[in-house]
Design an enzyme around this catalytic site. Structure first.
Site, PDB file in Angstrom:
ATOM      1  N   GLU A  48       0.839  -1.207   0.000  1.00 17.90           N
ATOM      2  CA  GLU A  48       0.000   0.000   0.000  1.00 17.90           C
ATOM      3  C   GLU A  48       0.869   1.251   0.000  1.00 17.90           C
ATOM      4  O   GLU A  48       0.591   2.228  -0.707  1.00 17.90           O
ATOM      5  CB  GLU A  48      -0.908  -0.004   1.236  1.00 17.90           C
ATOM      6  CG  GLU A  48      -1.804   1.215   1.305  1.00 17.90           C
ATOM      7  CD  GLU A  48      -2.163   1.617   2.718  1.00 17.90           C
ATOM      8  OE1 GLU A  48      -2.033   0.790   3.635  1.00 17.90           O
ATOM      9  OE2 GLU A  48      -2.557   2.780   2.899  1.00 17.90           O
ATOM     10  N   ASP A  52       0.616   3.807  -3.059  1.00 15.88           N
ATOM     11  CA  ASP A  52       0.228   5.189  -2.819  1.00 15.88           C
ATOM     12  C   ASP A  52       1.124   6.127  -3.646  1.00 15.88           C
ATOM     13  O   ASP A  52       0.649   7.028  -4.342  1.00 15.88           O
ATOM     14  CB  ASP A  52       0.374   5.438  -1.304  1.00 15.88           C
ATOM     15  CG  ASP A  52       0.063   6.860  -0.914  1.00 15.88           C
ATOM     16  OD1 ASP A  52       0.963   7.715  -1.067  1.00 15.88           O
ATOM     17  OD2 ASP A  52      -1.057   7.122  -0.455  1.00 15.88           O
ATOM     18  N   ASP A 119      -7.048   1.333   0.351  1.00 21.14           N
ATOM     19  CA  ASP A 119      -5.726   0.776   0.671  1.00 21.14           C
ATOM     20  C   ASP A 119      -5.404  -0.438  -0.198  1.00 21.14           C
ATOM     21  O   ASP A 119      -4.292  -0.575  -0.713  1.00 21.14           O
ATOM     22  CB  ASP A 119      -5.655   0.364   2.148  1.00 21.14           C
ATOM     23  CG  ASP A 119      -5.647   1.558   3.081  1.00 21.14           C
ATOM     24  OD1 ASP A 119      -5.479   2.695   2.608  1.00 21.14           O
ATOM     25  OD2 ASP A 119      -5.815   1.352   4.303  1.00 21.14           O
ATOM     26  N   GLU A 122      -4.581   0.638  -3.683  1.00 22.54           N
ATOM     27  CA  GLU A 122      -3.189   1.100  -3.777  1.00 22.54           C
ATOM     28  C   GLU A 122      -2.231  -0.084  -3.813  1.00 22.54           C
ATOM     29  O   GLU A 122      -1.307  -0.144  -4.632  1.00 22.54           O
ATOM     30  CB  GLU A 122      -2.858   2.011  -2.584  1.00 22.54           C
ATOM     31  CG  GLU A 122      -3.579   3.348  -2.644  1.00 22.54           C
ATOM     32  CD  GLU A 122      -3.446   4.176  -1.370  1.00 22.54           C
ATOM     33  OE1 GLU A 122      -3.553   5.405  -1.468  1.00 22.54           O
ATOM     34  OE2 GLU A 122      -3.254   3.601  -0.269  1.00 22.54           O
TER      35      GLU A 122
HETATM   36 MN    MN Z   1      -3.807   4.221   1.827  1.00 22.34          MN
END
Ligand code: MN
Length: 234
Positions: A48, A52, A119, A122
């Site tokens: 994640e 991101d 999340d 990502e």
């Molecule tokens: Mn996140």
């Protein structure tokens, strides 16, 4: 081994347009730490973290190449919208990611939250990046193929132009069904050149900011509180 997944991972890969060489990377991207702990697996957290950054990069690259005339401030507000939890959780929902996420323990029967969806979304992009041999260009093209048009039409419609006070309020309503409060801490300077200091707070989150008008100070304070809330789950 992953009998709890109600949908086959094949469908997901079809939807993305990418087939994993190493299926375990895909599974890791979908594995919450509650499940990982119970089953001795890796969770998606580090993926994640990387995902991101990748999505930030893809979005900024799209925006800069499509809107070369936009100011940095405009680009920043567009970017923060297209990488927001709200936006990414929508993209995740479209992929039905909630049907693939492995959660364990008490969480198993819970509704999959937007933040969990965002999340995993990502993490998914980081797992593709690692699986394909770390070709950022390849993964960016895949992302653009899926989402570029949509990002451009959202920009066209001005969808991203929400202000921080609105964004914060939407976030706190969604999380707690509460609204943040704003308070004037101080007003300084001569009449023609005043500086307002405003405090924004909600629950344990609190920040102050200064501005030439109450409104601009509120906006800045709201932005800070929003960031505090969003980073509190990391
Ligand atoms: Mn996140």
């Amino acid at each position: 081994m992953h009998a709890s997944s109600s949908k086959s991972l094949e469908e997901l890969q079809k939807a993305i347009g990418y087939t994993f060489k190493n299926q375990e990377l895909l599974i890791q991207a979908l594995t919450h730490k509650s499940y990982a702990g119970e089953h001795g697996l890796k969770s998606y957290e580090t993926l994640e973290f990387l995902g991101d950054s990748l999505i930030n990069f893809f979005v900024v690259d799209i925006l800069l190449s499509e809107f070369p005339q936009a100011s940095e401030g405009e680009l920043a507000s567009m970017k923060s919208y297209f990488v927001s939890e709200e936006y990414l959780s929508e993209l995740a929902e479209e992929l039905s990611l909630d049907a693939y996420i492995f959660v364990g323990g008490k969480r198993r029967n819970n509704h999959i939250s937007p933040s969990l969806l965002a999340d995993t979304f990502e993490a998914l992009w980081a797992s593709i990046y690692l699986d394909c041999g770390k070709s950022a260009d390849f993964v960016k093209k895949l992302y653009e193929g899926l989402y570029k048009e949509r990002i451009l039409s959202a920009v066209g419609a001005g969808e991203y132009k929400k202000d921080y006070k609105t964004l914060l309020q939407e976030e706190t309503q969604r999380r707690w069904k509460e609204r943040p409060t704003y308070r004037v801490v101080s007003i300084e300077g001569p009449h023609h050149n005043r500086v307002f200091e405003i405090e924004c707070s909600i629950r344990e989150f609190r920040a102050t900011a200064k501005g030439r008008s109450k409104k601009s100070a509120q906006q800045l304070a709201a932005k800070k509180v929003l960031e505090l809330i969003q980073s509190s789950e990391k």
